[in-house]
Write an enzyme that holds these catalytic residues in place. Sequence first.
Site, PDB file in Angstrom:
ATOM      1  CG  ASP A   1      -2.028   1.053   1.149  1.00  0.00           C
ATOM      2  OD1 ASP A   1      -3.337   0.728   1.173  1.00  0.00           O
ATOM      3  OD2 ASP A   1      -1.802   2.024   1.137  1.00  0.00           O
ATOM      4  CB  ILE A   2       0.883   4.382  -2.161  1.00  0.00           C
ATOM      5  CG1 ILE A   2       2.035   5.030  -2.764  1.00  0.00           C
ATOM      6  CG2 ILE A   2      -0.467   4.994  -2.196  1.00  0.00           C
ATOM      7  CD1 ILE A   2       1.819   5.797  -4.125  1.00  0.00           C
TER       8      ILE A   2
ATOM      9  CG  ASN B   1     -12.269  -0.458   3.935  1.00  0.00           C
ATOM     10  OD1 ASN B   1     -12.756  -1.202   5.017  1.00  0.00           O
ATOM     11  ND2 ASN B   1     -11.228   0.285   4.069  1.00  0.00           N
TER      12      ASN B   1
ATOM     13  CD  GLN C   1     -14.707   0.000  -2.446  1.00  0.00           C
ATOM     14  OE1 GLN C   1     -16.104  -0.063  -1.945  1.00  0.00           O
ATOM     15  NE2 GLN C   1     -14.242  -0.524  -3.190  1.00  0.00           N
TER      16      GLN C   1
ATOM     17  CG  HIS D   1      -8.462  -2.652  -2.531  1.00  0.00           C
ATOM     18  ND1 HIS D   1      -9.455  -1.992  -3.254  1.00  0.00           N
ATOM     19  CD2 HIS D   1      -8.375  -2.077  -1.277  1.00  0.00           C
ATOM     20  CE1 HIS D   1      -9.872  -1.119  -2.570  1.00  0.00           C
ATOM     21  NE2 HIS D   1      -9.054  -0.901  -1.136  1.00  0.00           N
TER      22      HIS D   1
ATOM     23  CG  HIS E   1      -6.776  -2.863   3.336  1.00  0.00           C
ATOM     24  ND1 HIS E   1      -6.214  -1.735   2.905  1.00  0.00           N
ATOM     25  CD2 HIS E   1      -8.096  -2.712   2.683  1.00  0.00           C
ATOM     26  CE1 HIS E   1      -6.664  -0.725   2.201  1.00  0.00           C
ATOM     27  NE2 HIS E   1      -7.992  -1.228   2.282  1.00  0.00           N
TER      28      HIS E   1
HETATM   29  P1  AMP Z   1      -9.683   1.391   0.486  1.00  0.00           P
HETATM   30  O1  AMP Z   1      -9.850   2.565   1.398  1.00  0.00           O
HETATM   31  O2  AMP Z   1     -10.035   0.090   1.202  1.00  0.00           O
HETATM   32  O3  AMP Z   1     -10.326   1.722  -0.973  1.00  0.00           O
HETATM   33  O4  AMP Z   1      -8.165   1.417   0.231  1.00  0.00           O
HETATM   34  C1  AMP Z   1      -7.475   1.922  -0.750  1.00  0.00           C
HETATM   35  C2  AMP Z   1      -6.093   2.020  -0.529  1.00  0.00           C
HETATM   36  O5  AMP Z   1      -5.239   1.999  -1.754  1.00  0.00           O
HETATM   37  C3  AMP Z   1      -5.498   2.936   0.539  1.00  0.00           C
HETATM   38  O6  AMP Z   1      -4.978   2.282   1.662  1.00  0.00           O
HETATM   39  C4  AMP Z   1      -4.606   3.686  -0.231  1.00  0.00           C
HETATM   40  O7  AMP Z   1      -3.238   4.024   0.375  1.00  0.00           O
HETATM   41  C5  AMP Z   1      -4.137   2.584  -1.638  1.00  0.00           C
HETATM   42  N1  AMP Z   1      -3.588   3.101  -2.575  1.00  0.00           N
HETATM   43  C6  AMP Z   1      -4.227   4.104  -3.663  1.00  0.00           C
HETATM   44  N2  AMP Z   1      -3.324   4.280  -4.492  1.00  0.00           N
HETATM   45  C7  AMP Z   1      -2.371   3.452  -4.526  1.00  0.00           C
HETATM   46  C8  AMP Z   1      -1.513   3.066  -5.269  1.00  0.00           C
HETATM   47  N3  AMP Z   1      -1.381   3.976  -6.530  1.00  0.00           N
HETATM   48  N4  AMP Z   1      -0.592   2.242  -5.006  1.00  0.00           N
HETATM   49  C9  AMP Z   1      -0.426   1.711  -3.972  1.00  0.00           C
HETATM   50  N5  AMP Z   1      -1.927   1.631  -3.029  1.00  0.00           N
HETATM   51  C10 AMP Z   1      -2.418   2.695  -3.266  1.00  0.00           C
END
Ligand code: AMP
Length: 135
Positions: A29-30, A85, A92, A98, A100
């Site tokens: 995760d970024i 989520n 979400q 996805h 986590h």
């Molecule tokens: P959610 O809030 O469950 O939709 O999770 C989205 C997740 O994606 C968050 O934890 C972000 O930090 C992660 N995220 C968003 N863009 C990227 C990206 N380009 N590379 C890796 N993780 C990302």
Amino acid sequence: MDCIFCKIANGEIPSATLYEDEDFRVMLDIGPASFGHALILPKKHYADIYELPDELASRVMVLAKKVAGALKQALKLEGLNLLQNNGSLAGQTVYHFHLHLIPRYQGDEVGLTWKPGELQDKDREVIIEKVTALL
Ligand code: AMP
Ligand code: ZN
């Protein structure tokens, strides 16, 4: 459709990939909640758990188990949460399914707890009646 996770999953945008096969990518995760926070995403686009086909739904958990074991062994984590989520109210932010994997460490600041309520008799009856009818 302009979905960033489609582009990442299919390699159009680079990512910190831990694992990849024909159907899934696992990446860091970024914006990690903790050291080693990883995401499992299918390569095909499904917005959320409601859209995810059964076959991928079962395989994602097998893959989660494999990644969880690797994270545990490699990072010496002390706990691990799986989180998925669905919907903005649930947190979400990316509408491509996805899962986590969030490693936990003593003293970390990952906040995934809640204040337990109490299951009320009337709620139990209503919920059981409504939900069991659909399963
Ligand atoms: P959610 O809030 O469950 O939709 O999770 C989205 C997740 O994606 C968050 O934890 C972000 O930090 C992660 N995220 C968003 N863009 C990227 C990206 N380009 N590379 C890796 N993780 C990302
Ligand atoms: Zn997508």
